[in-house]
Design a protein around this motif. Structure first.
Motif, PDB file in Angstrom:
ATOM      1  N   GLU A   1       0.918  -1.434  -0.142  1.00  9.31           N
ATOM      2  CA  GLU A   1       0.021   0.011  -0.178  1.00  9.31           C
ATOM      3  C   GLU A   1       0.954   1.240  -0.138  1.00  9.31           C
ATOM      4  OE1 GLU A   1      -2.433  -0.540   3.364  1.00  9.31           O
ATOM      5  OE2 GLU A   1      -3.995  -1.607   2.233  1.00  9.31           O
ATOM      6  N   LEU A   2       1.815   1.234  -0.924  1.00  8.72           N
ATOM      7  CA  LEU A   2       2.765   2.468  -1.015  1.00  8.72           C
ATOM      8  C   LEU A   2       2.552   3.121  -2.447  1.00  8.72           C
ATOM      9  CD1 LEU A   2       6.196   0.847   0.087  1.00  8.72           C
ATOM     10  CD2 LEU A   2       4.767   2.405   1.640  1.00  8.72           C
ATOM     11  N   GLU A   3       2.911   4.437  -2.542  1.00  5.10           N
ATOM     12  CA  GLU A   3       2.876   5.132  -3.749  1.00  5.10           C
ATOM     13  C   GLU A   3       3.985   4.892  -4.522  1.00  5.10           C
ATOM     14  OE1 GLU A   3       1.386   9.389  -3.197  1.00  5.10           O
ATOM     15  OE2 GLU A   3       1.568   8.849  -0.996  1.00  5.10           O
ATOM     16  N   TYR A   4       3.996   4.872  -6.190  1.00  7.70           N
ATOM     17  CA  TYR A   4       5.038   4.446  -6.632  1.00  7.70           C
ATOM     18  C   TYR A   4       4.844   5.355  -8.039  1.00  7.70           C
ATOM     19  CZ  TYR A   4       8.225   2.615 -10.260  1.00  7.70           C
ATOM     20  OH  TYR A   4       9.337   2.520 -11.060  1.00  7.70           O
ATOM     21  N   TYR A   5       5.790   5.918  -8.662  1.00  2.07           N
ATOM     22  CA  TYR A   5       5.783   6.839  -9.813  1.00  2.07           C
ATOM     23  C   TYR A   5       6.922   6.692 -10.562  1.00  2.07           C
ATOM     24  CZ  TYR A   5       2.166   8.922  -6.758  1.00  2.07           C
ATOM     25  OH  TYR A   5       1.282   8.827  -5.838  1.00  2.07           O
ATOM     26  N   ASP A   6       6.930   6.218 -11.696  1.00  2.00           N
ATOM     27  CA  ASP A   6       7.891   6.149 -12.737  1.00  2.00           C
ATOM     28  C   ASP A   6       7.780   7.268 -13.747  1.00  2.00           C
ATOM     29  OD1 ASP A   6       9.965   5.494 -14.556  1.00  2.00           O
ATOM     30  OD2 ASP A   6       9.509   3.445 -14.527  1.00  2.00           O
ATOM     31  N   PHE A   7       8.849   8.421 -13.521  1.00  2.00           N
ATOM     32  CA  PHE A   7       8.880   9.480 -14.134  1.00  2.00           C
ATOM     33  C   PHE A   7       9.481   9.531 -15.549  1.00  2.00           C
ATOM     34  CE2 PHE A   7       8.131  10.752  -9.806  1.00  2.00           C
ATOM     35  CZ  PHE A   7       7.314  11.709  -9.979  1.00  2.00           C
ATOM     36  N   ASN A   8       9.941   8.212 -16.037  1.00  2.00           N
ATOM     37  CA  ASN A   8      10.475   8.064 -17.454  1.00  2.00           C
ATOM     38  C   ASN A   8       9.318   7.749 -18.190  1.00  2.00           C
ATOM     39  OD1 ASN A   8      13.456   7.987 -16.915  1.00  2.00           O
ATOM     40  ND2 ASN A   8      13.058   6.152 -15.682  1.00  2.00           N
ATOM     41  N   ILE A   9       8.128   7.060 -18.007  1.00  2.00           N
ATOM     42  CA  ILE A   9       7.024   6.976 -18.621  1.00  2.00           C
ATOM     43  C   ILE A   9       6.019   8.028 -18.633  1.00  2.00           C
ATOM     44  CG2 ILE A   9       7.414   4.502 -18.990  1.00  2.00           C
ATOM     45  CD1 ILE A   9       5.418   3.934 -17.093  1.00  2.00           C
ATOM     46  N   LEU A  10       6.436   9.264 -18.220  1.00  2.00           N
ATOM     47  CA  LEU A  10       5.389  10.134 -18.467  1.00  2.00           C
ATOM     48  C   LEU A  10       5.133  10.736 -19.991  1.00  2.00           C
ATOM     49  CD1 LEU A  10       7.056  12.835 -15.989  1.00  2.00           C
ATOM     50  CD2 LEU A  10       4.815  11.796 -15.853  1.00  2.00           C
ATOM     51  N   LYS A  11       3.879  10.855 -20.180  1.00  2.00           N
ATOM     52  CA  LYS A  11       3.534  11.109 -21.535  1.00  2.00           C
ATOM     53  C   LYS A  11       4.250  12.438 -22.075  1.00  2.00           C
ATOM     54  CE  LYS A  11      -0.936   8.907 -21.442  1.00  2.00           C
ATOM     55  NZ  LYS A  11      -2.439   8.803 -21.447  1.00  2.00           N
ATOM     56  N   LYS A  12       4.407  13.305 -21.215  1.00  2.00           N
ATOM     57  CA  LYS A  12       5.203  14.595 -21.757  1.00  2.00           C
ATOM     58  C   LYS A  12       6.808  14.556 -21.299  1.00  2.00           C
ATOM     59  CE  LYS A  12       1.573  17.850 -21.332  1.00  2.00           C
ATOM     60  NZ  LYS A  12       0.890  19.296 -20.562  1.00  2.00           N
ATOM     61  N   ARG A  13       7.222  13.359 -21.033  1.00  2.00           N
ATOM     62  CA  ARG A  13       8.587  13.208 -20.654  1.00  2.00           C
ATOM     63  C   ARG A  13       9.628  13.950 -21.776  1.00  2.00           C
ATOM     64  NH1 ARG A  13      12.994  11.117 -21.846  1.00  2.00           N
ATOM     65  NH2 ARG A  13      14.433  10.253 -20.384  1.00  2.00           N
TER      66      ARG A  13
END
Length: 341
Positions: A269-281
């Motif tokens: 139950e943790l937050e995880y964000y991968d900023f390599n796969i941003l649509k505006k990357r």
């Protein structure tokens, strides 16, 4: 018999003098802050005030700028990440600072290699850096005995003695730093802002694969970090910071690492964000201007990323759905890139 006893006494005396002399020289290194990663005085001065901590390896060290986070999010943050910092080292730094600060949020940078790093093959370099961040002898000795293998003692002795000698020369020349001049709140900038890391993308596309073998030692300390944060009521956020498109392009299995982290965070139950796969990357980060090398943001890239991260976290805290900002996978992300078409 008398000659033997005399020889033993002479040997013991020699070893004792050697230990005292070596320890004195090494202490010049430990009590100074002549290396970019030595920051205990600033951490001591801020003790009792920090509410946001960044943990990670060099990816996190170079990605998060605390001064920007403080202004944009209204927090008092510190970047505890370090070059080649192990998962054990991250846990150690968390315990060291969260035990003496009112920490509410921890951002744990997780690269694709975070769980697959082999500490035995890698050697003690990351722990050598970490030990240089402790000023007091007892915590330093405690971590040394827990993190270093007996086979690494000789290397550690050589490294710290050599750095102590370098500090002695600096002391003689009046250039020994008592306070770190290369970083602010744990974040150092590169001497050069950025460089182009562009490659022939089509030619290099999916030509390599990442190591996917997970080591239990890494998971053990990730579990410890998670358990500690839950025990203390600390919000733990896992984040993969941007690497260059040149690096993403080369490897064909980044989704393996991403899926493992997604699964781990769902389970705990943790937050995880991968900023390599941003649509505006690609709009936000350019291989021409945003990176110092293929895996680390440069000064401009770090400031751009930190600003974006702050605006991103504000959206989350307002309850906005951020899932639409991301591709569902690296495979989907790459299917949109010109080099894959």
């Amino acid at each position: 018999m008398k000659n033997f006893k005399k020889a033993c006494k002479t040997t013991v005396l020699f070893l004792l003098i050697l230990v005292i002399l070596s320890a004195s020289i090494m202490e010049l290194f430990f009590q100074s802050e002549s290396y970019f990663y030595q920051d205990y005085r600033e951490r001591d001065e801020l003790a009792g005030t920090l509410d946001t901590l960044i943990l990670g390896s060099s990816h996190g060290l170079r990605a998060f700028v605390p001064e920007i986070m403080d202004k944009k999010l209204g927090v008092n943050s510190y970047n505890l990440a370090g070059s080649l910092m192990t998962m054990q080292g991250k846990y150690e730094m968390l315990r060291t600072e969260a035990d003496r600060n009112p920490v509410k949020t921890v951002i744990l940078e997780m690269a694709a290699s975070s769980l697959t790093r082999n500490r035995v093959e890698e050697g003690p370099e990351g722990d050598v850096y970490l030990l240089g961040r402790f000023s007091h002898f007892i915590p330093r000795l405690s971590y040394f005995l827990r993190a270093f293998r007996p086979s690494e003692y000789g290397r550690a002795y050589y490294v710290y003695l050599a750095r102590g000698v370098q500090c002695a020369y600096k002391l003689k020349n009046g250039t020994l730093w008592k306070y770190n001049k290369k970083s602010v709140k744990g974040h150092p900038e590169f001497h050069k802002d950025y460089k182009s890391v562009r490659i022939k993308y089509k030619k290099k596309y999916n030509t390599e694969s990442l190591n996917t073998e997970i080591y239990d030692w890494n998971v053990k300390y990730l579990d410890k970090i998670t358990a500690y944060c839950k025990e203390k009521g600390i919000r733990l956020i896992l984040a993969t910071t941007p690497i260059s498109l040149a690096a993403i392009c080369r490897f064909d299995n980044y989704d393996v690492a991403r899926e493992r982290l997604v699964e781990y965070c769902e389970k705990n139950e943790l937050e995880y964000y991968d900023f390599n796969i941003l649509k505006k990357r690609n709009e936000l980060f350019s291989d021409k201007t945003s990176f110092h090398d293929r895996y680390h943001l440069g000064n401009t890239g770090a400031r751009d990323f930190t600003r974006y991260f702050c605006s991103f976290m504000k959206k989350i805290d307002k309850g906005q759905d951020v899932s639409k900002l991301f591709y569902k996978s690296y495979a989907e992300f790459e299917s949109d890139q010109d080099y894959a078409k």
